[in-house]
Scaffold this motif. Structure first.
Motif, short mmCIF file in Angstrom:
data_model
loop_
_atom_site.label_atom_id
_atom_site.label_comp_id
_atom_site.label_asym_id
_atom_site.label_seq_id
_atom_site.Cartn_x
_atom_site.Cartn_y
_atom_site.Cartn_z
N LEU A 1 57.11 39.97 35.25
CA LEU A 1 55.80 39.50 35.98
C LEU A 1 55.99 39.02 37.43
O LEU A 1 55.28 39.58 38.28
N MET A 2 57.00 38.36 37.73
CA MET A 2 57.08 37.71 39.06
C MET A 2 57.78 38.92 40.01
O MET A 2 57.43 38.73 41.03
N SER A 3 58.57 39.84 39.19
CA SER A 3 59.10 40.70 40.05
C SER A 3 57.87 41.75 40.67
O SER A 3 58.06 42.18 41.79
N ARG A 4 57.19 42.07 39.71
CA ARG A 4 55.96 42.91 40.02
C ARG A 4 55.02 42.06 41.00
O ARG A 4 54.61 42.60 41.97
N ARG A 5 54.60 40.91 41.10
CA ARG A 5 54.09 40.17 42.00
C ARG A 5 54.62 40.27 43.34
O ARG A 5 53.99 40.27 44.44
N VAL A 6 55.98 39.90 43.33
CA VAL A 6 56.79 39.79 44.53
C VAL A 6 56.64 41.30 45.33
O VAL A 6 56.70 41.42 46.61
N ASP A 7 56.80 42.26 44.48
CA ASP A 7 56.69 43.72 45.00
C ASP A 7 55.27 43.98 45.74
O ASP A 7 55.31 44.45 46.76
N ARG A 8 54.19 43.39 45.20
CA ARG A 8 52.86 43.44 45.74
C ARG A 8 52.78 42.66 46.92
O ARG A 8 52.28 43.02 48.04
N ALA A 9 53.42 41.51 46.83
CA ALA A 9 53.35 40.66 48.14
C ALA A 9 54.37 41.28 49.18
O ALA A 9 53.82 41.04 50.55
N ARG A 10 55.31 42.00 49.05
CA ARG A 10 56.01 42.71 50.14
C ARG A 10 55.03 43.55 50.90
O ARG A 10 54.96 43.72 52.03
N ARG A 11 54.23 44.43 50.08
CA ARG A 11 53.35 45.42 50.77
C ARG A 11 52.15 44.65 51.53
O ARG A 11 52.04 44.95 52.83
N LEU A 12 51.73 43.66 51.11
CA LEU A 12 50.64 43.07 51.57
C LEU A 12 50.95 42.34 52.96
O LEU A 12 50.67 42.20 54.23
N LEU A 13 52.30 41.70 53.03
CA LEU A 13 53.04 41.31 54.14
C LEU A 13 53.35 42.23 55.10
O LEU A 13 53.16 42.00 56.42
N LEU A 14 53.81 43.55 54.57
CA LEU A 14 54.28 44.33 55.82
C LEU A 14 52.81 44.83 56.41
O LEU A 14 52.65 45.46 57.41
N ALA A 15 51.47 44.69 55.46
CA ALA A 15 50.37 45.03 56.24
C ALA A 15 49.75 43.98 57.15
O ALA A 15 48.80 44.34 57.61
N GLU B 1 76.08 36.01 51.42
CA GLU B 1 76.26 35.37 50.22
C GLU B 1 75.19 35.47 49.14
O GLU B 1 75.40 35.16 48.25
N TYR B 2 74.02 36.04 49.87
CA TYR B 2 72.81 35.92 48.75
C TYR B 2 73.21 36.92 47.58
O TYR B 2 73.75 38.16 47.84
N ALA B 3 72.70 36.61 46.63
CA ALA B 3 72.77 37.54 45.13
C ALA B 3 71.43 37.45 44.51
O ALA B 3 70.96 36.25 44.33
N TYR B 4 70.80 38.63 44.40
CA TYR B 4 69.59 38.70 43.90
C TYR B 4 69.58 38.58 42.38
O TYR B 4 70.65 39.46 41.77
N PRO B 5 68.74 38.21 41.65
CA PRO B 5 68.81 38.34 40.17
C PRO B 5 68.11 39.26 39.72
O PRO B 5 67.68 40.15 40.48
N MET B 6 68.11 39.32 38.16
CA MET B 6 67.53 40.45 37.62
C MET B 6 66.15 40.44 38.12
O MET B 6 65.36 39.42 37.95
N HIS B 7 65.45 41.78 38.34
CA HIS B 7 64.35 42.01 38.81
C HIS B 7 63.95 43.57 38.60
O HIS B 7 64.73 44.27 38.27
N VAL B 8 62.61 43.91 38.90
CA VAL B 8 62.20 45.38 39.10
C VAL B 8 61.44 45.67 40.08
O VAL B 8 60.77 44.68 40.75
N HIS B 9 61.40 46.85 40.36
CA HIS B 9 60.58 47.34 41.28
C HIS B 9 59.58 48.48 40.78
O HIS B 9 59.92 49.00 39.97
#
Length: 273
Positions: free
Chosen positions: A218-232, A33-41
């Motif tokens: 800006l929040m999309s860019r921050r979440v992208d960085r957070a993903r990398r650090l979490l996987l580390a 059911e999840y729909a993700y909003p406008m964002h960037v990678h």
């Protein structure tokens, strides 16, 4: 007898960082059911759908990803996504850096992100299979090289035919400022003084050019960085501080909105990979 409502299905994700140059992240997900909003990678998004279908907007045009399609979404171009079938969708994604796909493909990929190519589709599936097997990194890297070559053969011939993208100077300069200050951030008044432009005009120019508001970018860019650090392996609270979020709750709110799960679930989703 009162009817019993079945429990809501929980979104399922698996994410990890493989030891393969050029691959920033492997991401498998089953969204009902999840729909993700406008964002960037920051990275390229190479996407295949194994079950169901996805409907998404890219550069103000609607697209879809049936199971026989390979979708290539370029970095920094806003997009969203939602299930196009009642049962949701199951997808596999490779996030790739610029070492495999260069900037010359961004424009053509915006114009034609969905590629119906059975050979390419099969090769992408083979890369995912290799990435899931520790010790097969050379196979994955070899197959990725062939995928990059085939993607370029699809997109580069269209290069001379595509119209120029709208990228006004004001919008581009604000995006550069946001990219420079992903963690520390920048206030609208300060940005307007550096550009320079009236704050309201600056927001309108950015939103009109990229289809996303500056704060969403800006929040999309921050979440992208957070993903990398979490996987580390770093803890969510530590990641929140390192990526510009006010606290862990602030990170969790935006992370769940853009990824569909909490940072904690995402961090452990790849198991022992």
């Amino acid at each position: 007898m009162a009817s019993v409502r079945p429990p809501a299905r929980q979104e399922q994700v698996s994410a990890w960082r493989p030891r393969v140059p050029g691959v920033v992240e492997v991401f498998h997900a089953h969204y009902t059911e999840y729909a993700y909003p406008m964002h960037v990678h920051e990275a390229w998004t190479l996407l295949i759908v194994d079950d169901g279908a996805v409907r998404y907007d890219l550069d103000r045009h609607e697209h879809g990803t049936p199971h026989d399609t390979v979708s290539l979404l370029p970095p920094h171009v806003p997009h969203n996504g939602s299930p196009a079938t009642p049962g949701g969708f199951r997808k596999r994604v490779l996030y790739l850096d610029a070492s495999l796909l260069g900037e010359e493909l961004i424009g053509p990929a915006v114009d034609a992100p969905d590629l119906r190519d059975p050979v390419l589709r099969r090769r992408v599936g083979q890369v995912h299979a290799a990435l899931a097997r520790p010790g097969d990194e050379l196979e994955a890297q070899s197959r990725l090289t062939l995928i990059g070559e085939r993607l370029r053969s699809h997109l580069l011939p269209r290069r001379g035919d595509r119209p120029a993208r709208r990228d006004p100077v004001l919008a581009r300069r604000l995006r550069e400022l946001l990219d420079e200050r992903v963690v520390q951030g920048i206030g609208l008044e300060e940005a307007a003084g550096l550009v320079p432009a009236h704050p309201a005009h600056l927001v309108r120019a950015f939103s009109g050019a990229y289809g996303i508001a500056p704060h969403q970018y800006l929040m999309s860019r921050r979440v992208d960085r957070a993903r990398r650090l979490l996987l580390a392996g770093r803890a969510p609270a530590e990641v929140a501080a390192a990526t510009g979020f006010y606290d862990q709750a602030h990170l969790t709110r935006h992370f769940r909105r853009l990824v569909g799960v909490t940072p904690g679930r995402y961090r452990t989703s790849g198991g022992r990979r």
